[in-house]
Design an enzyme around this catalytic site. Structure first.
Site, PDB file in Angstrom:
ATOM      1  N   ARG A 233      35.249  42.998  36.354  1.00 28.30           N
ATOM      2  CA  ARG A 233      36.852  43.942  36.367  1.00 28.30           C
ATOM      3  C   ARG A 233      36.984  44.590  35.174  1.00 28.30           C
ATOM      4  O   ARG A 233      37.481  45.746  35.038  1.00 28.30           O
ATOM      5  CB  ARG A 233      37.913  43.142  36.922  1.00 28.30           C
TER       6      ARG A 233
ATOM      7  N   ASN B 109      39.796  42.274  42.518  1.00 23.92           N
ATOM      8  CA  ASN B 109      38.950  41.192  42.980  1.00 23.92           C
ATOM      9  C   ASN B 109      39.523  41.030  44.714  1.00 23.92           C
ATOM     10  O   ASN B 109      40.811  41.007  44.701  1.00 23.92           O
ATOM     11  CB  ASN B 109      38.776  39.720  42.297  1.00 23.92           C
TER      12      ASN B 109
END
Length: 82
Positions: free
Chosen positions: A8, A26
């Protein structure tokens, strides 16, 4: 599936460097979802970077999905903690 490789953060930093709008998050199934908008050339650069991933990552698939329903993505690019 993403665990412990900073994917990320990598997506966030890459998209911000490219000046794109959007988000990364996520998903409950362990995958990562990215929504981005901007110049098509820059979007291609983001896609290529995501296919490579950060050091230590092993990317097995990147799928582009129809994003026509997405509107007004955040700028600057952000992590969605939904």
């Amino acid at each position: 599936m993403v665990q412990g490789v900073g994917f990320r953060w990598f997506a966030l930093e890459t998209a911000r460097r490219l000046g794109l709008a959007g988000w990364v998050k996520n998903r409950s199934d362990g995958t990562v979802e990215v929504a981005a908008e901007g110049d098509p050339v820059l979007l291609d650069q983001l896609s290529e970077a995501l296919r490579e991933g950060p050091p230590g990552a092993r990317v097995t698939a990147v799928r582009a999905l129809d994003a026509s329903v997405l509107r007004d993505l955040p700028r600057p690019f952000a992590v969605d903690r939904e």
